[in-house]
Every structure is written in C-alpha cells, then in structure tokens.
Design a protein around this motif. Structure first.
Motif, short mmCIF file in Angstrom:
data_model
loop_
_atom_site.label_atom_id
_atom_site.label_comp_id
_atom_site.label_asym_id
_atom_site.label_seq_id
_atom_site.Cartn_x
_atom_site.Cartn_y
_atom_site.Cartn_z
N MET A 1 -69.45 55.64 -54.85
CA MET A 1 -68.01 55.46 -54.20
C MET A 1 -67.63 54.14 -54.37
SD MET A 1 -67.31 56.06 -50.13
CE MET A 1 -68.22 57.52 -49.94
N ASN A 2 -66.36 53.93 -54.76
CA ASN A 2 -65.99 52.72 -55.14
C ASN A 2 -65.39 51.78 -53.97
OD1 ASN A 2 -63.19 53.42 -54.42
ND2 ASN A 2 -62.79 54.26 -56.55
N ARG A 3 -65.32 50.58 -54.21
CA ARG A 3 -65.03 49.71 -53.07
C ARG A 3 -63.85 49.93 -52.05
NH1 ARG A 3 -66.23 43.42 -53.37
NH2 ARG A 3 -65.73 42.84 -51.09
N PRO A 4 -62.67 50.16 -52.81
CA PRO A 4 -61.56 50.69 -51.98
C PRO A 4 -61.48 51.79 -51.02
CG PRO A 4 -60.70 50.02 -54.52
CD PRO A 4 -62.40 50.09 -54.41
N VAL A 5 -62.14 52.81 -51.59
CA VAL A 5 -62.46 54.09 -50.87
C VAL A 5 -63.21 53.75 -49.79
CG1 VAL A 5 -63.63 56.38 -50.99
CG2 VAL A 5 -62.19 55.57 -52.91
N ARG A 6 -64.44 52.95 -49.86
CA ARG A 6 -65.21 52.50 -48.76
C ARG A 6 -64.49 51.68 -47.90
NH1 ARG A 6 -70.18 50.60 -52.08
NH2 ARG A 6 -69.13 48.69 -51.83
N SER A 7 -63.65 50.98 -48.13
CA SER A 7 -62.97 50.17 -47.27
C SER A 7 -61.88 50.96 -46.59
CB SER A 7 -62.17 48.97 -48.04
OG SER A 7 -62.77 48.06 -48.61
N ALA A 8 -61.33 51.95 -47.09
CA ALA A 8 -60.49 52.70 -46.38
C ALA A 8 -61.03 53.86 -45.26
CB ALA A 8 -59.77 53.78 -47.37
N LEU A 9 -62.29 54.10 -45.76
CA LEU A 9 -63.13 54.66 -44.45
C LEU A 9 -63.61 54.00 -43.46
CD1 LEU A 9 -65.22 56.81 -47.26
CD2 LEU A 9 -63.68 57.93 -45.81
N TRP A 10 -63.84 52.71 -43.93
CA TRP A 10 -64.47 51.85 -42.53
C TRP A 10 -63.01 51.55 -41.85
CZ3 TRP A 10 -68.32 50.79 -40.45
CH2 TRP A 10 -69.79 50.90 -41.15
N VAL A 11 -61.96 51.56 -42.36
CA VAL A 11 -60.65 51.22 -41.53
C VAL A 11 -60.46 52.44 -40.59
CG1 VAL A 11 -58.16 51.07 -41.91
CG2 VAL A 11 -59.73 49.49 -42.92
N LEU A 12 -60.59 53.71 -41.46
CA LEU A 12 -60.33 54.84 -40.61
C LEU A 12 -61.09 55.13 -39.55
CD1 LEU A 12 -59.36 57.44 -43.34
CD2 LEU A 12 -57.90 56.78 -41.50
N LEU A 13 -62.72 54.81 -39.98
CA LEU A 13 -63.71 55.01 -38.99
C LEU A 13 -63.30 53.86 -37.61
CD1 LEU A 13 -66.50 56.05 -37.69
CD2 LEU A 13 -67.57 54.10 -39.20
N VAL A 14 -63.09 52.81 -37.96
CA VAL A 14 -62.90 51.78 -36.78
C VAL A 14 -61.82 52.18 -36.11
CG1 VAL A 14 -62.25 49.27 -36.45
CG2 VAL A 14 -63.82 49.98 -37.94
N GLY A 15 -60.63 52.64 -36.78
CA GLY A 15 -59.43 53.12 -36.08
C GLY A 15 -59.54 54.10 -35.04
N GLY A 16 -60.38 55.24 -35.46
CA GLY A 16 -60.74 56.30 -34.90
C GLY A 16 -61.55 55.82 -33.66
N LEU A 17 -62.50 55.11 -33.64
CA LEU A 17 -63.36 54.62 -32.66
C LEU A 17 -62.27 53.95 -31.65
CD1 LEU A 17 -66.61 53.34 -34.47
CD2 LEU A 17 -66.31 55.52 -32.97
N ALA A 18 -61.52 53.02 -32.02
CA ALA A 18 -60.65 52.32 -31.17
C ALA A 18 -59.97 53.15 -30.38
CB ALA A 18 -59.74 51.43 -31.88
N LEU A 19 -59.31 54.20 -31.14
CA LEU A 19 -58.45 55.22 -30.53
C LEU A 19 -59.41 55.98 -29.43
CD1 LEU A 19 -55.84 56.90 -30.41
CD2 LEU A 19 -56.72 58.42 -32.20
N LEU A 20 -60.29 56.54 -29.97
CA LEU A 20 -61.33 56.96 -28.81
C LEU A 20 -61.71 56.11 -27.63
CD1 LEU A 20 -64.00 58.88 -30.98
CD2 LEU A 20 -62.44 60.01 -29.48
N ALA A 21 -62.02 55.18 -27.75
CA ALA A 21 -62.00 54.02 -26.71
C ALA A 21 -61.01 54.03 -25.66
CB ALA A 21 -62.64 52.62 -27.29
N THR A 22 -59.80 53.75 -26.47
CA THR A 22 -58.36 53.69 -25.41
C THR A 22 -58.19 54.96 -24.75
OG1 THR A 22 -57.79 52.46 -27.28
CG2 THR A 22 -56.24 53.39 -25.63
#
Length: 200
Positions: A1-22
C-alpha cells in the motif's frame, strides 16, 4: 500500500473516531443539559412566589386551560401553589407582544385575587429601553405587587395607576395589559384554577 493511500486511510480513521466521540459526548451530555435547563426554567417561574407560601411542587401538575384567551395576551400555562390542602396562589405563564418581539412573563396571583409579583422569563426588547423591564436595579415591576383587578390597569399618561418605564411606552403598556389579562383570567376561572369554592 503506497504512502498517500495510507495517509488517506489514517485521516478517515481519525475523522471517524472523532465523529463517534462527538456523537457519544452529545448523547452523554444531552440529559444533564436538558435537566439543567428545566431546573433553570423552574427557578424562573417560581421566583415570583415567596418560598414559605407553598409546600407543594406547583410545576409538577400543570392546570388545564379553558375558555377564551384574554384579549391582549396569551396564557401559556397555569400552576397551582398549595399549603397543606389549601390553594395559596396561581402562577400563570403569559406571553404578550412587546415592541421588539414577544415578552414571556411569570405572574403570581394570590388565592384572594391579589397580584403577588411578576417576573420576565424571556424578552427581546431594546437594551437600555424596554429591555430594562427585567433589570432588578430599575425594579419597575415592583409597582404592581398587591394590586387587584379593580386598579386602573393603564399608564398614568393614559389615566391609569402605573408609571411608565422611561422611553418604553409600548413595552410598558404590553406588560400592564398582560398582568391585567392574567388577573381577569383568574377571576373568570377561579373555581377551576383554585380547585373549588373551598379555596376561596
């Protein structure tokens, strides 16, 4: 998995966790906030009654409203205060049109038909003018305490008994009319509101 895809997945994961926490935090705090708002509103409504004048929880049993609404204001709710088994007072929540918008009032009326006091619950009147109806330093509402239906419910400039709030004629007239309407409403529906002739 290349670096831009990994970064995008991390952003989605962090955003999803932030949304769940909110969402979880909103669910967790919703009831305490609603309870605090309800307690504040209760304190505002009951502030017009001396604490020693009742021993029930007036706001727990709203009274049914019947009959035509008053001519210049609207009765939104009514509550009965009792001491022992005797009705001591009524609290009416009234709304009247002020200069800048609706004014909501808590109006306490004794079982003998005397106005105990009035408090502003909500208003949008001009600051420094009509907005001073709720200013404790001005204390304009104090002049209505202990007045009855037979007072001349108008401003002195209109041949009535009451002083005007300086620079706020429309607001002054509206609040006077709302209190007069409340006294008339109680007078017309005494038996229903006070619980029967034994409470007169």
């Amino acid at each position: 998995m290349n670096r831009p895809v990994r970064s995008a997945l991390w952003v989605l994961l962090v955003g999803g966790l932030a949304l769940l926490a909110t969402v979880a935090w909103q669910q967790f705090t919703r009831k305490p906030i609603a309870d605090a708002e309800q307690q504040l509103q209760a304190r505002q409504l009951l502030a017009v009654l001396p604490g020693q004048s009742y021993d029930n929880s007036p706001l727990s049993n709203p009274l049914p409203l019947s009959g035509a609404q008053p001519p210049k204001s609207r009765i939104l709710a009514a509550y009965r205060a009792t001491r022992g088994t005797a009705a001591t007072a009524l609290i009416l929540v009234s709304q009247v049109q002020g200069y800048a918008g609706p004014i909501r009032l808590s109006i306490a009326i004794a079982a003998d038909g005397r106005l105990i006091g009035t408090r502003v619950i909500d208003q949008q009147e001009s600051p420094g003018l009509g907005g001073r109806i709720s200013d404790p330093q001005v204390n304009w509402l104090a002049q209505f305490a202990n007045r009855r239906l037979d007072a001349r419910w108008a401003l002195k400039r209109d041949q009535g008994d009451f002083d005007q709030l300086a620079g706020a004629t429309v607001t002054s007239r509206a609040v006077i009319e709302a209190q007069h309407d409340a006294l008339r409403y109680v007078d017309q529906h005494r038996t229903q509101l006070l619980g029967g002739p034994g409470h007169d």
